[in-house]
Design a protein around this motif. Structure first.
Motif, PDB file in Angstrom:
ATOM      1  N   LEU A 139     -65.215-120.963  43.878  1.00 36.25           N
ATOM      2  CA  LEU A 139     -65.552-120.001  44.927  1.00 36.25           C
ATOM      3  C   LEU A 139     -67.057-119.941  45.189  1.00 36.25           C
ATOM      4  N   ALA A 140     -67.753-121.022  44.898  1.00 37.62           N
ATOM      5  CA  ALA A 140     -69.209-121.027  45.061  1.00 37.62           C
ATOM      6  C   ALA A 140     -69.635-120.648  46.470  1.00 37.62           C
ATOM      7  N   ASP A 141     -68.858-121.056  47.470  1.00 37.83           N
ATOM      8  CA  ASP A 141     -69.253-120.816  48.866  1.00 37.83           C
ATOM      9  C   ASP A 141     -69.166-119.351  49.265  1.00 37.83           C
ATOM     10  N   LEU A 142     -68.528-118.513  48.447  1.00 37.39           N
ATOM     11  CA  LEU A 142     -68.405-117.091  48.775  1.00 37.39           C
ATOM     12  C   LEU A 142     -69.493-116.253  48.108  1.00 37.39           C
ATOM     13  N   GLU A 143     -70.410-116.902  47.412  1.00 32.59           N
ATOM     14  CA  GLU A 143     -71.478-116.166  46.727  1.00 32.59           C
ATOM     15  C   GLU A 143     -72.428-115.532  47.743  1.00 32.59           C
ATOM     16  N   ARG A 202     -68.478-121.815  59.693  1.00 36.47           N
ATOM     17  CA  ARG A 202     -67.171-121.355  59.218  1.00 36.47           C
ATOM     18  C   ARG A 202     -67.302-120.603  57.909  1.00 36.47           C
ATOM     19  N   LYS A 203     -68.172-121.112  57.033  1.00 37.81           N
ATOM     20  CA  LYS A 203     -68.379-120.447  55.746  1.00 37.81           C
ATOM     21  C   LYS A 203     -68.861-119.020  55.944  1.00 37.81           C
ATOM     22  N   GLN A 204     -69.783-118.825  56.875  1.00 40.46           N
ATOM     23  CA  GLN A 204     -70.304-117.491  57.125  1.00 40.46           C
ATOM     24  C   GLN A 204     -69.222-116.560  57.642  1.00 40.46           C
ATOM     25  N   LYS A 205     -68.370-117.055  58.537  1.00 40.02           N
ATOM     26  CA  LYS A 205     -67.298-116.236  59.081  1.00 40.02           C
ATOM     27  C   LYS A 205     -66.308-115.824  57.993  1.00 40.02           C
ATOM     28  N   ILE A 206     -65.919-116.782  57.161  1.00 37.43           N
ATOM     29  CA  ILE A 206     -64.957-116.489  56.102  1.00 37.43           C
ATOM     30  C   ILE A 206     -65.576-115.576  55.051  1.00 37.43           C
ATOM     31  N   THR A 207     -66.813-115.854  54.681  1.00 37.91           N
ATOM     32  CA  THR A 207     -67.491-115.004  53.697  1.00 37.91           C
ATOM     33  C   THR A 207     -67.588-113.568  54.196  1.00 37.91           C
ATOM     34  N   ASP A 208     -67.935-113.389  55.455  1.00 39.69           N
ATOM     35  CA  ASP A 208     -68.039-112.042  56.024  1.00 39.69           C
ATOM     36  C   ASP A 208     -66.688-111.333  56.007  1.00 39.69           C
ATOM     37  N   SER A 209     -65.629-112.058  56.358  1.00 40.13           N
ATOM     38  CA  SER A 209     -64.294-111.453  56.405  1.00 40.13           C
ATOM     39  C   SER A 209     -63.839-111.015  55.022  1.00 40.13           C
TER      40      SER A 209
END
Length: 454
Positions: A258-262, A338-345
């Motif tokens: 889950l590194a991309d959600l940090e 996309r990473k930013q959108k998913i992380t924000d959600s």
């Protein structure tokens, strides 16, 4: 009305009326500038505002496209289920159209290479892209140290079964841990041992003793957003684990899925502190979709040859089409957006979950973990509460949670009673209702005959 707003409203109206269909490419900026007798900057502003409203999306070097409308269907009774059990990504966040474009472009660019055997290591151009991409996670390596696998699961299977240069055989697991890793080890009859991990971390003295006296080949750990706890190790703990691994010649397998959600820019992996005895694993399934089946393994030089041999014998190579599409997806800048959108959600849902846990927990012996980012958290429960009964009662109310038992080795006795709460498959507006129901059922059990069922 400002010029850009006129352009924007006109396009929005055409989308609503069906004159512009979902997935259809919009006119170029030059065409729109001529059509509306305005400057190119006005059209760019209109398209940017529409993109913010998720009515259009952009593809670099290609243009702007209308977002596909959701198909209206008959009400589905399953939608009333509040599912805190699933760790799978939310399909509503999958980048279908973007990735379709990348697949098509990959076929055009690499058609002579995608449908023949590749190399066990991976698509060379993707390895170069990943070398740069991993630096954002403080993982500095060279392309020759990276292996592409069919998801992280294949990497775990290879590492668990292959011999290590330290000559040891036992795998050490945090307890609780990733349930499929436990099943993998038990299925292959691999010697395994557990060490307790709680919200506050791990006993480093116990870890050192096991490293020093045990036959520990590798220590499998999820330092960031642990599954199933949801918590993360401190910087001090990660540094200590790396130092102990090097001192006692034990390899750490760091699953950073889950590194991309940090959201903490100062949070680094163990690999950043000690790379000679750390295998760094990264997955793209949570930020894109599980069906991509592309995992990344960064290996110390001492493990490369053996890992490569076992990888080649297990599947010859991983999907070249998926690798090529991922390369284009990252290179185009789509991945970061996309990473930013998913992380924000997910971040918004997790904050809502934390607020709900604070609001509805009026007990003194039930402790929700404080998890600021990631996909899940957990609630520590009192020993007397019979969890299977609680889950059955909640299931009747269409609130779904799973047993935590599969996350423990059958032989491990020091088990923590807890509930894992995942936010990937629950709508944000359902969270308060679900958490309220959980604490209501706990109160009812405490005032009934099922209070001390065992």
């Amino acid at each position: 009305m400002r010029e850009f707003a006129k352009v924007m409203n006109d396009i929005e109206r055409q989308i609503e009326d069906g004159a512009i269909r979902g997935g259809q490419k919009l006119p170029s900026i030059r065409e729109m500038s001529d059509r509306y007798s305005c400057s190119k900057s006005t059209v760019i502003r209109a398209y940017s505002e529409l993109e913010k409203r998720h009515l259009v999306y952009s593809i670099p070097q290609s243009g702007y496209y209308a977002v596909q409308k959701k198909i209206q269907s008959e009400p589905n009774p399953e939608l009333s289920v509040i599912d805190f059990s699933s760790a799978a990504p939310d399909p509503e966040l999958f980048p279908y159209l973007d990735f379709q474009h990348c697949l098509n472009k990959a076929i055009d660019m690499y058609r002579s290479h995608l449908f023949t055997y590749g190399t066990p290591q991976g698509l060379p151009s993707l390895l170069n892209v990943l070398t740069k991409h991993l630096t954002s996670h403080q993982v500095f390596t060279h392309p020759e140290h990276i292996m592409i696998t069919s998801g992280t699961q294949q990497a775990l299977a290879i590492l668990s079964t292959m011999p290590f240069p330290n000559g040891k055989r036992t795998v050490l697991l945090e307890q609780p841990s990733y349930h499929l890793m436990i099943q993998l080890l038990l299925c292959h009859g691999i010697p395994v041992q557990g060490i307790t991990r709680t919200e506050s971390g791990i006993d480093l003295n116990e870890l050192e003793q096991l490293f020093r006296t045990g036959d520990i080949k590798m220590f499998y750990t999820i330092p960031r957003f642990h599954n199933p706890l949801g918590t993360s190790y401190t910087e001090k703990t990660k540094k200590a684990i790396g130092e102990l691994a090097k001192r006692y010649d034990v390899y750490v397998v760091e699953d950073d899925y889950l590194a991309d959600l940090e959201t903490d820019t100062k949070s680094d992996p163990i690999f950043a502190y000690e790379s000679s005895h750390v295998v760094y694993l990264k997955s793209y399934s949570k930020i894109l979709f599980p069906g991509l089946r592309v995992g990344v393994s960064v290996l110390p030089p001492a493990l490369l040859e053996t890992f490569s041999k076992h990888k080649r014998l297990s599947d010859i190579d991983s999907s070249m089409l998926s690798q090529a599409a991922l390369e284009i997806y990252i290179q185009s800048g789509m991945f970061e957006r996309r990473k930013q959108k998913i992380t924000d959600s997910y971040h918004s849902r997790l904050l809502r979950l934390n607020r709900a846990l604070d609001a509805f927990n009026d007990t003194e012996d039930i402790h929700p973990a404080r998890v600021p980012s990631g996909l899940h958290t957990h609630i520590a429960l009192p020993e007397q509460l019979h969890i299977p009964t609680l889950l059955t009662r909640l299931n009747k109310k269409r609130i779904i949670l799973k047993e935590i038992e599969p996350s423990y080795l059958p032989s491990f006795e020091k088990r923590q009673p807890m509930l894992k709460l995942s936010i990937t498959r629950v709508n944000e507006e359902q969270i308060d209702e679900g958490i309220s129901a959980i604490f209501t059922e706990i109160k009812k059990m405490r005032h009934s005959n099922v209070k001390y069922l065992t």
